[in-house]
Design a protein around this motif. Sequence first.
Motif, PDB file in Angstrom:
ATOM      1  N   ASP A 302       0.921  -1.183  -0.043  1.00  0.00           N
ATOM      2  CA  ASP A 302       0.095  -0.283  -0.044  1.00  0.00           C
ATOM      3  C   ASP A 302       0.915   1.311   0.073  1.00  0.00           C
ATOM      4  OD1 ASP A 302      -2.205   1.607   0.002  1.00  0.00           O
ATOM      5  OD2 ASP A 302      -3.086   0.297   1.625  1.00  0.00           O
ATOM      6  N   TYR A 303       0.239   2.412   0.059  1.00  0.00           N
ATOM      7  CA  TYR A 303       1.063   3.570  -0.012  1.00  0.00           C
ATOM      8  C   TYR A 303       1.207   4.481   1.609  1.00  0.00           C
ATOM      9  CZ  TYR A 303       1.897   4.462  -4.932  1.00  0.00           C
ATOM     10  OH  TYR A 303       2.328   4.324  -6.241  1.00  0.00           O
ATOM     11  N   THR A 304       1.247   3.748   2.590  1.00  0.00           N
ATOM     12  CA  THR A 304       0.925   4.329   3.953  1.00  0.00           C
ATOM     13  C   THR A 304       2.610   4.720   4.341  1.00  0.00           C
ATOM     14  OG1 THR A 304       0.997   2.036   4.861  1.00  0.00           O
ATOM     15  CG2 THR A 304      -1.079   3.299   4.710  1.00  0.00           C
ATOM     16  N   ASP A 305       2.689   5.294   5.297  1.00  0.00           N
ATOM     17  CA  ASP A 305       3.788   5.832   5.723  1.00  0.00           C
ATOM     18  C   ASP A 305       4.689   4.684   6.450  1.00  0.00           C
ATOM     19  OD1 ASP A 305       2.808   8.471   5.431  1.00  0.00           O
ATOM     20  OD2 ASP A 305       2.623   8.821   7.721  1.00  0.00           O
ATOM     21  N   ASP A 306       6.000   5.062   6.392  1.00  0.00           N
ATOM     22  CA  ASP A 306       6.911   3.772   6.681  1.00  0.00           C
ATOM     23  C   ASP A 306       6.513   2.902   8.183  1.00  0.00           C
ATOM     24  OD1 ASP A 306       8.194   4.204   4.593  1.00  0.00           O
ATOM     25  OD2 ASP A 306      10.259   4.285   5.548  1.00  0.00           O
ATOM     26  N   GLN A 307       6.123   3.955   9.144  1.00  0.00           N
ATOM     27  CA  GLN A 307       5.781   3.239  10.365  1.00  0.00           C
ATOM     28  C   GLN A 307       4.491   2.561  10.373  1.00  0.00           C
ATOM     29  OE1 GLN A 307       4.903   6.274  13.401  1.00  0.00           O
ATOM     30  NE2 GLN A 307       4.671   7.664  11.944  1.00  0.00           N
ATOM     31  N   CYS A 308       3.597   2.744   9.274  1.00  0.00           N
ATOM     32  CA  CYS A 308       2.321   2.261   9.213  1.00  0.00           C
ATOM     33  C   CYS A 308       2.226   1.031   8.510  1.00  0.00           C
ATOM     34  CB  CYS A 308       1.183   3.137   9.158  1.00  0.00           C
ATOM     35  SG  CYS A 308       1.303   4.205  10.642  1.00  0.00           S
ATOM     36  N   MET A 309       3.284   0.526   7.889  1.00  0.00           N
ATOM     37  CA  MET A 309       3.332  -0.762   6.977  1.00  0.00           C
ATOM     38  C   MET A 309       4.248  -1.834   7.432  1.00  0.00           C
ATOM     39  SD  MET A 309       5.283   0.289   3.403  1.00  0.00           S
ATOM     40  CE  MET A 309       4.195   1.158   2.503  1.00  0.00           C
ATOM     41  N   TYR A 310       3.766  -2.923   7.684  1.00  0.00           N
ATOM     42  CA  TYR A 310       4.595  -4.114   8.281  1.00  0.00           C
ATOM     43  C   TYR A 310       4.116  -5.256   8.300  1.00  0.00           C
ATOM     44  CZ  TYR A 310       0.696  -2.502  11.457  1.00  0.00           C
ATOM     45  OH  TYR A 310      -0.596  -1.937  11.925  1.00  0.00           O
ATOM     46  N   MET A 311       3.704  -5.554   6.952  1.00  0.00           N
ATOM     47  CA  MET A 311       3.273  -7.104   6.607  1.00  0.00           C
ATOM     48  C   MET A 311       3.309  -7.262   5.286  1.00  0.00           C
ATOM     49  SD  MET A 311      -0.900  -7.803   7.346  1.00  0.00           S
ATOM     50  CE  MET A 311      -0.801  -9.218   6.541  1.00  0.00           C
ATOM     51  N   PHE A 312       3.453  -8.638   5.022  1.00  0.00           N
ATOM     52  CA  PHE A 312       3.182  -9.177   3.678  1.00  0.00           C
ATOM     53  C   PHE A 312       2.333 -10.321   3.890  1.00  0.00           C
ATOM     54  CE2 PHE A 312       7.534  -8.108   2.153  1.00  0.00           C
ATOM     55  CZ  PHE A 312       7.118  -7.098   1.092  1.00  0.00           C
ATOM     56  N   SER A 313       1.247 -10.888   2.915  1.00  0.00           N
ATOM     57  CA  SER A 313       0.286 -11.688   3.126  1.00  0.00           C
ATOM     58  C   SER A 313       0.845 -12.963   2.460  1.00  0.00           C
ATOM     59  CB  SER A 313      -1.075 -11.551   2.502  1.00  0.00           C
ATOM     60  OG  SER A 313      -1.054 -11.820   1.242  1.00  0.00           O
ATOM     61  N   THR A 314       0.246 -14.412   3.102  1.00  0.00           N
ATOM     62  CA  THR A 314       0.717 -15.840   2.741  1.00  0.00           C
ATOM     63  C   THR A 314       0.408 -15.707   1.330  1.00  0.00           C
ATOM     64  OG1 THR A 314      -0.185 -16.489   4.901  1.00  0.00           O
ATOM     65  CG2 THR A 314       0.082 -18.102   3.225  1.00  0.00           C
ATOM     66  N   GLY A 315      -0.447 -15.171   0.729  1.00  0.00           N
ATOM     67  CA  GLY A 315      -0.535 -15.120  -0.571  1.00  0.00           C
ATOM     68  C   GLY A 315       0.469 -14.237  -1.559  1.00  0.00           C
ATOM     69  N   GLN A 316       0.821 -13.372  -0.850  1.00  0.00           N
ATOM     70  CA  GLN A 316       1.960 -12.675  -1.643  1.00  0.00           C
ATOM     71  C   GLN A 316       3.206 -13.345  -1.428  1.00  0.00           C
ATOM     72  OE1 GLN A 316       1.274  -8.936   0.764  1.00  0.00           O
ATOM     73  NE2 GLN A 316       0.983  -7.768  -0.989  1.00  0.00           N
ATOM     74  N   SER A 317       3.506 -13.739  -0.437  1.00  0.00           N
ATOM     75  CA  SER A 317       4.553 -14.834  -0.068  1.00  0.00           C
ATOM     76  C   SER A 317       4.692 -15.788  -1.098  1.00  0.00           C
ATOM     77  CB  SER A 317       4.577 -15.181   1.126  1.00  0.00           C
ATOM     78  OG  SER A 317       5.678 -16.134   1.262  1.00  0.00           O
ATOM     79  N   ALA A 318       3.558 -16.607  -1.437  1.00  0.00           N
ATOM     80  CA  ALA A 318       3.560 -17.541  -2.326  1.00  0.00           C
ATOM     81  C   ALA A 318       3.668 -17.128  -3.728  1.00  0.00           C
ATOM     82  CB  ALA A 318       2.163 -18.500  -2.200  1.00  0.00           C
ATOM     83  N   ARG A 319       3.209 -15.878  -3.887  1.00  0.00           N
ATOM     84  CA  ARG A 319       3.429 -15.322  -5.558  1.00  0.00           C
ATOM     85  C   ARG A 319       4.895 -14.920  -5.522  1.00  0.00           C
ATOM     86  NH1 ARG A 319       0.534 -12.986  -9.557  1.00  0.00           N
ATOM     87  NH2 ARG A 319       1.728 -11.411 -10.620  1.00  0.00           N
ATOM     88  N   MET A 320       5.576 -14.580  -4.477  1.00  0.00           N
ATOM     89  CA  MET A 320       6.948 -14.183  -4.636  1.00  0.00           C
ATOM     90  C   MET A 320       7.869 -15.471  -4.934  1.00  0.00           C
ATOM     91  SD  MET A 320       7.668 -10.960  -2.093  1.00  0.00           S
ATOM     92  CE  MET A 320       6.924 -11.553  -0.919  1.00  0.00           C
ATOM     93  N   ASN A 321       7.512 -16.584  -4.045  1.00  0.00           N
ATOM     94  CA  ASN A 321       8.356 -17.540  -4.180  1.00  0.00           C
ATOM     95  C   ASN A 321       8.181 -18.516  -5.470  1.00  0.00           C
ATOM     96  OD1 ASN A 321       9.921 -18.526  -1.485  1.00  0.00           O
ATOM     97  ND2 ASN A 321       8.305 -17.306  -0.812  1.00  0.00           N
ATOM     98  N   ALA A 322       6.911 -18.200  -6.232  1.00  0.00           N
ATOM     99  CA  ALA A 322       6.733 -18.777  -7.467  1.00  0.00           C
ATOM    100  C   ALA A 322       7.681 -18.296  -8.507  1.00  0.00           C
ATOM    101  CB  ALA A 322       5.452 -18.408  -8.188  1.00  0.00           C
TER     102      ALA A 322
END
Length: 424
Positions: A302-322
């Motif tokens: 997303d586009y939030t401030d640095d202090q307010c972004m702190y996660m990837f989702s399981t689906g995003q992890s799977a997509r990256m690992n593909a």
Amino acid sequence: MTKLYIAALGLLGLASPALAQDARFEFGTGSESITTRRACGAMEVLAAQLAADPAQAQRMAAIEAHAQRVLSNPALARTAAGTVIIPVVVHVLYNTAAQNISDAQVQSQIDVLNEDFRKLNADASKTPTQFAGLAADANVQFVLAKRDPSGAATTGVIHKQTKTASWSTNDAVKNSKRGGDNAWDASKYLNLWACNLGQGLLGYAQFPGGAASTDGVVILYSAFGSRAKYAAGTYTTTYDLGRTATHEVGHWLNLRHIWGDASCGNDQVADTPTQQTSNYGCPVFPHVTCSNSGDMSMNYMDYTDDQCMYMFSTGQSARMNALFATGGARTGLLTSLGGTAPRAATTLATAYPNPASDVLNLSLPTGADVARATVRVYDLAGHEMKQVGYNGQGQVRVGSLPRGLYYLTVGTGADVVRQRFEKE
């Protein structure tokens, strides 16, 4: 414009008005710009690349098809155990002393990437209960390169002064002839460029499928690294915790913006809620849009401030690992030696005189068994010179060789050293 190109535009959200990123910025002294709202140029760059090279749409479509096959069939996922280690080279392009960020500031960024992609970041504990079970370890780790593409030792950081005061998204920063610095082999390294980006941009990335010569991530020098980890660096307030690189490397690993770059768009990840558009600042959860139960505004994409972004989702992890499964677009990184230091040069053996006309004398370390040494001579084309004789007492007879340059290799079982010599 081919149907494939139009399909790629739709797939990546480029057919919507969201292509124009919502950036707000002010100009400070000289050519420096002060960012007041997060802006990422990845989609703008992608649109320009697709227009210039229609074949890229076909390459990206193949990468997407591969990702969907892997995601739908767990048997196709990467089978090798362990974390993916990605060697990183950082090109620091500076016009002023302030832009020449230190190696310590660079290392603070690598540390942030490793925390964020491994779910080791302390602020992961802030994840709302609704999404806590989805916060994921992407099983990807980053290390500054220890050897360059030629095999020589390196720190993984290149500092290069340039006459260019400010860079745009035209990829000139990645081209030495245009004042930037050329990418290292993109199949073996993640290239990061830290520079003075203009237009209020914090960064931009190239998605898998683009040209190798421009593959990598560009980040505003003052949004590179973490004030919390290295306070003495040069930073832009609000974007000083290293999350711009996390966001952009997410693109480099095939993640889209979480809102799909369209109103209630599709980011190609099933477990991220559909949301209307980008979030800025630090939204109070839940911020409900598109009939969801609350935007995943704390997601790195997303586009939030640095202090307010702190996660990837399981689906995003799977997509990256593909990307690292068999046939994936970034599998070359799995066998890269860039993160492994080359063996230090030793004084295992030296040969003299050089040039030599008849005999080369070997000087071996104390305790080495000269009788057991393995000695071979090759010409510059790699052909072994069988007429050379070693007497087992430290002397190599080279009198039968034609005049020219050769390589001598000497091994004692523990190591092998190669030395070039001239036959007179």
